[in-house]
Design an enzyme around this catalytic site. Sequence first.
Site, PDB file in Angstrom:
ATOM      1  N   HIS A   2       0.666  -1.769  -0.296  1.00 34.96           N
ATOM      2  CA  HIS A   2       0.081   0.264   0.110  1.00 34.96           C
ATOM      3  C   HIS A   2       0.695   1.418   0.071  1.00 34.96           C
ATOM      4  CE1 HIS A   2      -3.685  -1.581   0.613  1.00 34.96           C
ATOM      5  NE2 HIS A   2      -3.512  -2.646   0.943  1.00 34.96           N
ATOM      6  N   ASP A  58      -5.954   5.759   2.321  1.00 37.92           N
ATOM      7  CA  ASP A  58      -5.477   4.757   1.216  1.00 37.92           C
ATOM      8  C   ASP A  58      -7.172   3.938   1.463  1.00 37.92           C
ATOM      9  OD1 ASP A  58      -3.925   1.649   0.759  1.00 37.92           O
ATOM     10  OD2 ASP A  58      -5.698   1.571   1.799  1.00 37.92           O
TER      11      ASP A  58
END
Length: 452
Positions: free
Chosen positions: A31, A127
């Site tokens: 990520h 995110d």
Amino acid sequence: MLRHKQIKQSFECNLAAKAELVFIPSPGVGHLVSAVEIAKLLVDRDDRLSITVLIIKHPNFDSDITSNYSRSVDRIKFIDLPNDFSDSNIPISMFAFIESRKPRVKDAVSNLLTHSDSPRLAGFVLDMFCSFMIDVANDFGVPSYIFFTSGAAFLSLMFHAQFLHDELSTTDLEDLDSELVVPGLANPLPARFLPSVLLNKDMDMFLHEHSRRFRTTKGIMVNTFAELESFAVSSFSDGQIPPLYPVGPILNLNGDNYDVVKKTEIMEWLDDQPPSSVVFLCFGSTGSFSEDQVQEIACALEHCGHRFLWSIRQSPLKDKDKDTVVIPTVLGHEAIGGFVSHCGWNSTLESLWFGIPMATWPMYAEQQLNAFEMVRELGLAVEIKMDYRKDFRNENTIIITADKIERGISYLMESDNQIRTRVKEMSQKSRKALIDGGSSRTRVKEMSQKSR
């Protein structure tokens, strides 16, 4: 007239002023890498924009996940949030862990704003699993944007599943009719291809909560490109959710978290193989199999007769070195002719980028949907098995036979199959999307301007 002139001058001043975005990736290298790559694109498109990336470290892994990034990247800086957990008070759920970091994020952003030369805080880019931080952005009175690291089809399914749960009180997708009509898919989705994350009740509820929070943001950046998921992207044009920005493919093709000696051996071996002659098998960071399944794969490889490169992992519970990538990035090597994959979205985009056709063998997360999309929706992949899945103990009692595996690999490696041709065409489109005037490059520019 005077008032109009003052407003105009204020507007022009704001445009000229510097602005800063705060990025918050989920814990983990995958990520973080995607977040940094999109951050680079944003600052590249606007020289008045700077970005601060707040690093959430989980005590149990990724002890130094920023080691591969320079702390002096132009207009991008990294701040490690304090890790103040003991072994006894770490939240069991990753989502609960991320939510527990809200006070630390608030402190870090407050410290940023204390500097007299700090740019204006323009917003948060979160995110897909950090939507809890919208609360912190609201505290500072700035908008939030989501960076969705999966594809547009999965985003559509998330929104649709949340709608079914909240509006129609449908709580068990497996009990629906055999096929589910999803706005972002051209074809009905058979229930057996539902992503694993939507079949786990605890995960299901968390995803619904994320979807609700997504709806309150100013925009959603998706790691895809319009030419790949045209149907899914167009399904978001009804104004029911925030603006969608396809900004991909966002890839880091220069990763170096691997054994250097092993890399040299692999690359030297590939250099000696004919072009497009090697089938590459890799099933992600937690893609492991039972001994019986490994034997079936070995049998299939022996019978089909193709050269192969196979990344074999032990179960994550047994693999003490699971953070080291044994196989480096090889899809760009001219000797690779096919890719047997778990259908992780990053791996899928990388395969398309290099024009390497893929055979689908999904395992967890949203990979079953990715496999369905690549095979049925887009005709860009070969099926080995699209509805294979592992449970949350990383187990599966189904054994895919050597015959079935061999058939998939044999078709994958044919030099003149239509899938190979379509993948090569999509490879060209993926690269054009990111150049000046390309679809994703244009959306990155739009996103940069609106986030200011």
